[in-house]
Enzyme design. Sequence first.
Site, PDB file in Angstrom:
ATOM      1  N   LEU A 101       0.877  -1.162   0.000  1.00  0.00           N
ATOM      2  CA  LEU A 101       0.000   0.000   0.000  1.00  0.00           C
ATOM      3  C   LEU A 101       0.915   1.212   0.000  1.00  0.00           C
ATOM      4  O   LEU A 101       1.981   1.193   0.626  1.00  0.00           O
ATOM      5  CB  LEU A 101      -0.869   0.018   1.270  1.00  0.00           C
ATOM      6  CG  LEU A 101      -1.964  -1.055   1.391  1.00  0.00           C
ATOM      7  CD1 LEU A 101      -2.663  -0.944   2.748  1.00  0.00           C
ATOM      8  CD2 LEU A 101      -2.983  -0.919   0.270  1.00  0.00           C
ATOM      9  N   ASP A 102       0.484   2.273  -0.667  1.00  0.00           N
ATOM     10  CA  ASP A 102       1.294   3.499  -0.702  1.00  0.00           C
ATOM     11  C   ASP A 102       1.537   4.025   0.714  1.00  0.00           C
ATOM     12  O   ASP A 102       0.747   3.780   1.615  1.00  0.00           O
ATOM     13  CB  ASP A 102       0.568   4.615  -1.464  1.00  0.00           C
ATOM     14  CG  ASP A 102       0.254   4.238  -2.894  1.00  0.00           C
ATOM     15  OD1 ASP A 102       0.993   3.416  -3.448  1.00  0.00           O
ATOM     16  OD2 ASP A 102      -0.724   4.786  -3.420  1.00  0.00           O
ATOM     17  N   TYR A 103       2.565   4.810   0.831  1.00  0.00           N
ATOM     18  CA  TYR A 103       2.903   5.493   2.089  1.00  0.00           C
ATOM     19  C   TYR A 103       1.672   6.192   2.678  1.00  0.00           C
ATOM     20  O   TYR A 103       1.385   6.099   3.857  1.00  0.00           O
ATOM     21  CB  TYR A 103       4.009   6.508   1.769  1.00  0.00           C
ATOM     22  CG  TYR A 103       4.567   7.253   2.946  1.00  0.00           C
ATOM     23  CD1 TYR A 103       5.415   6.621   3.843  1.00  0.00           C
ATOM     24  CD2 TYR A 103       4.268   8.603   3.133  1.00  0.00           C
ATOM     25  CE1 TYR A 103       5.939   7.316   4.918  1.00  0.00           C
ATOM     26  CE2 TYR A 103       4.792   9.302   4.194  1.00  0.00           C
ATOM     27  CZ  TYR A 103       5.631   8.648   5.086  1.00  0.00           C
ATOM     28  OH  TYR A 103       6.150   9.337   6.155  1.00  0.00           O
TER      29      TYR A 103
END
Length: 243
Positions: A101-103
Amino acid sequence: MERLQKVIAQAGVASRRKAEQMIQEGKVTVNGKKVTELGTKVGLNDDVRVEGVPLERERKVYFLFYKPRGVISAVTDDKGRKTVVDFFPHVEERIFPVGRLDYDTSGLLLLTNDGEFANLMTHPSNEMDKTYIVKTEGIVQRHLLKRISSGLKLEDGMTAPAKVKELGIDRKKNRSLLEVTIHEGRNRQVRRMFEAIGHPVQKLRRDRFAHLTLHGLNAGDYRELTAHEIKQLRTMAEAGSSR
Ligand code: URA
């Protein structure tokens, strides 16, 4: 006792098919003897080596984690940012995130030390559903949602059809709240899909992975998957690949 190719795949050395190939090519030894038979079974105490390198035979562990925003989906970070693994200080096994998952994205992330399981969950042909709650900039018109649900063109090609549900519209804050389910896992895919229709994502949370939810967890919490859940996930992935 387990089949040799399965043990090699579970250790994360290679896919099961590649492991079979390595066995047939004579690259695998069991207790010092070369084994080229695919049916060979081995136990926990057998010394299995691939190209001379002993397999790591840790107990397999599987976690469902509620990733907070501002955390990186990796095991280490060269910029010293907090990683998802930092939330598991008492887990001795060498776990890693299943996909990413993105930051800035929060939500459901699986972690394991089972390389074969991770490959099964992330392989695009297995079509595992991932459901996201999306807050957009601006109120998204229905015809634009249709583009998301039918599939639209991104720089890396067309997206597969997605399921889109309107959860609400906040006129005061000028944004839509949507539920979007995709089974692909391209980099920043949901954000790029909404950018493509002119409504960048303000906030993104993954709410479900297949049938698993975040139920009972707060951001930063995790729980172990049950043996039944692991089995269900494997069965779903295998069914997906035959669709
Ligand atoms: N899609 C995105 O854009 N970001 C994520 O983290 C996951 C899916």
